[in-house]
Design an enzyme around this catalytic site. Structure first.
Site, short mmCIF file in Angstrom:
data_model
loop_
_atom_site.label_atom_id
_atom_site.label_comp_id
_atom_site.label_asym_id
_atom_site.label_seq_id
_atom_site.Cartn_x
_atom_site.Cartn_y
_atom_site.Cartn_z
N LYS A 212 0.84 -1.19 0.00
CA LYS A 212 0.00 0.00 0.00
C LYS A 212 0.88 1.24 0.00
CE LYS A 212 -3.09 2.75 2.93
NZ LYS A 212 -3.82 2.88 4.22
N GLU A 257 -8.63 12.20 12.31
CA GLU A 257 -7.79 11.08 12.71
C GLU A 257 -6.90 11.45 13.89
OE1 GLU A 257 -5.34 7.40 10.72
OE2 GLU A 257 -6.25 8.94 9.48
N GLU A 303 -7.18 -1.87 2.80
CA GLU A 303 -6.46 -0.64 3.15
C GLU A 303 -6.54 -0.38 4.65
OE1 GLU A 303 -6.88 4.16 2.36
OE2 GLU A 303 -7.94 2.76 1.02
N GLU A 442 -11.92 10.88 -4.93
CA GLU A 442 -11.82 10.85 -3.47
C GLU A 442 -10.98 12.02 -2.96
OE1 GLU A 442 -9.63 8.10 -0.15
OE2 GLU A 442 -10.88 7.05 -1.63
#
Length: 456
Positions: A212, A257, A303, A442
């Site tokens: 990733k 986050e 992910e 996105e």
């Protein structure tokens, strides 16, 4: 590293030029925290107190901390930027005289901090002499936690400011101004070309070089009038109440986050990875359908698993026990929905690890870099085509006992030296099943909060 009494900066011994500056003996700080009358209700009560255009902010759902003035600034450089910042903070505290009459997290001496994503940089905007970490100790801090509101004064040089509400009474608050007309243009990489960058990342993953990678892009806003960060903070705090609205050393945003919170031996990290756009005007029923789609997406679940695993591995050496959820929940925000997991842990009491130590160990997580970390970081340096600066780096605060809260500087913007220019950032997690066009869409969704905060 430099420990610099306000206002004159001192060259850092950690600067890339490599010439150490003479040691600077820090002047002692005198710190006093007192309880004050409650503020009005609402998510912007703390932000509304900020008197000028150099605000320090960490606010969520109306609680948190705001500060202004600068009693001390500690700048650090390079790979040792976190450790140097912690060493300088501890040295500062060793010379501080503290009277804390409240005794809650965030009272007493507090430093707001922000750190660069990487210990190097690329692109035309990178300057090797620019600090890559900053702890800013304000002269005034106002905090709120539930029903308790307090005010802290921090004074260099052995002087003591007037306590409590007297400081607020004598503080002149300049009017908050809008930026006026805003024009947007692509940043380092044109939006039409960015899918090719993503496609290259996908190709490297499918070739087995990594699992990733998180790739980001920037957009530059030019404003009619100088940007007042308080304008941005008020709008973000009002509309993104579940996020942590922040402002430190020119980085402004509302991050969903939480990299790490450390409080009295308990540790929390909110991990976000896996995203779906929430269209304007979407009904609650449609939102639930989209959330269900996200929760079943193998690409997004993959992910997310990488991100959670990286956080758990980073925390494990510092903790005696840990709880990692079996499955994520869906976090609903005005512009997007995320797969989210709250990892919780108990600190090993023998480790005596501060929140800044934990933030350094966690950064960069797979949520903002990739897996494996080194391979992902190297690929970002190779193909992303821009200097991230402090985007996607830790941002937050640390107290005298080492406890604190550190988020990841997402949904954010960097204020330029020219107050008419602002860099907005957005990034996407790329795995083998990613689609370049979908990732561009996105990234546009993730730019919405800062575009809207500017008035666009």
């Amino acid at each position: 590293m430099s420990a610099t009494p306000y206002p004159a900066p001192v060259p850092s011994s950690g600067a890339s030029a490599g010439t150490p500056s003479p040691a600077v003996e820090p002047r002692p700080l005198v710190v006093r925290t007192t309880r004050i009358d409650p503020l009005p209700g609402g998510p912007t009560a703390l932000v509304d107190l900020l008197p000028d255009t150099r605000p320090l902010t960490w606010v969520r759902r109306g609680d948190g901390l705001v500060g202004w003035g600068e009693a001390l600034r500690l700048d650090t450089f390079g790979p040792g930027r976190f450790a140097d910042a912690e060493e300088a903070w501890r040295a500062t505290l060793a010379h501080a005289v503290v009277r804390d009459e409240v005794g809650l997290p965030g009272t007493g001496p507090v430093a707001f901090g922000t750190f660069a994503f990487d210990d190097g940089g690329t692109g035309e905007s990178f300057d090797g002499a620019r600090p890559q970490g900053s702890l800013v100790v304000p002269r005034v801090v106002v905090g709120r936690r539930g029903r308790v509101t307090w005010l802290t004064t921090i004074s260099p040089g052995g002087t003591l400011d007037a306590p409590g509400a007297a400081v607020l009474d004598r503080t002149d608050r300049a009017p908050v101004t809008s930026p006026g007309r805003v024009e947007m243009r692509d940043g380092a990489v044109d939006a039409r070309d960015w899918p090719e960058v993503v496609a290259e990342g996908i190709a490297r993953i499918r070739a087995g070089e990594l699992e990733k990678v998180v790739l980001a892009r920037d957009v530059v806003a030019t404003t009619e009038r100088p940007v007042d960060p308080r304008w941005l903070l008020g709008r973000l705090a009002e509309s993104y109440t579940s996020c942590w609205t922040f402002s430190v050393a020119g980085m402004v945003g509302a991050t969903p986050e939480l990299l790490v919170r450390s409080e009295k031996g308990l540790v929390t990290s909110r991990v976000l990875a896996g995203t779906i756009r929430r269209e304007a005007g979407m009904s609650d029923d449609d939102a639930l359908l989209h959330a269900a789609q996200l929760a079943r997406s193998s690409k997004d679940l993959e992910e997310h698993e990488f991100a959670v695993s990286s956080v758990a591995r980073a925390l494990e050496p510092f903790c005696s026990s840990m709880n990692v959820p079996d499955a994520p929940f869906v976090l609903h925000l005005p512009n997007v929905m995320h797969l989210a997991s709250d990892v919780t842990a108990v600190l090993d009491p023998g480790a005596r690890s501060s929140s800044l130590t934990l933030a350094a160990a966690l950064h960069p997580s797979a949520a903002v870099c990739g897996t494996p970390t080194v391979a992902a970081r190297d690929l970002i340096r190779e193909i992303e085509g821009m200097d991230r600066s402090r985007y996607a780096g830790p941002v937050g605060w640390v107290g005298a006992d080492g406890d604190g809260e550190w988020g990841i500087a997402l949904r954010s913007a960097e204020l330029a030296d020219d107050p008419h220019h602002v860099r907005l950032f957005a990034g996407c997690g790329i795995v083998a099943a990613s689609d370049p066009a979908a990732e561009l869409a996105e990234s546009e969704a993730k730019l919405v909060p800062m575009r809207w905060a500017l008035g666009g």
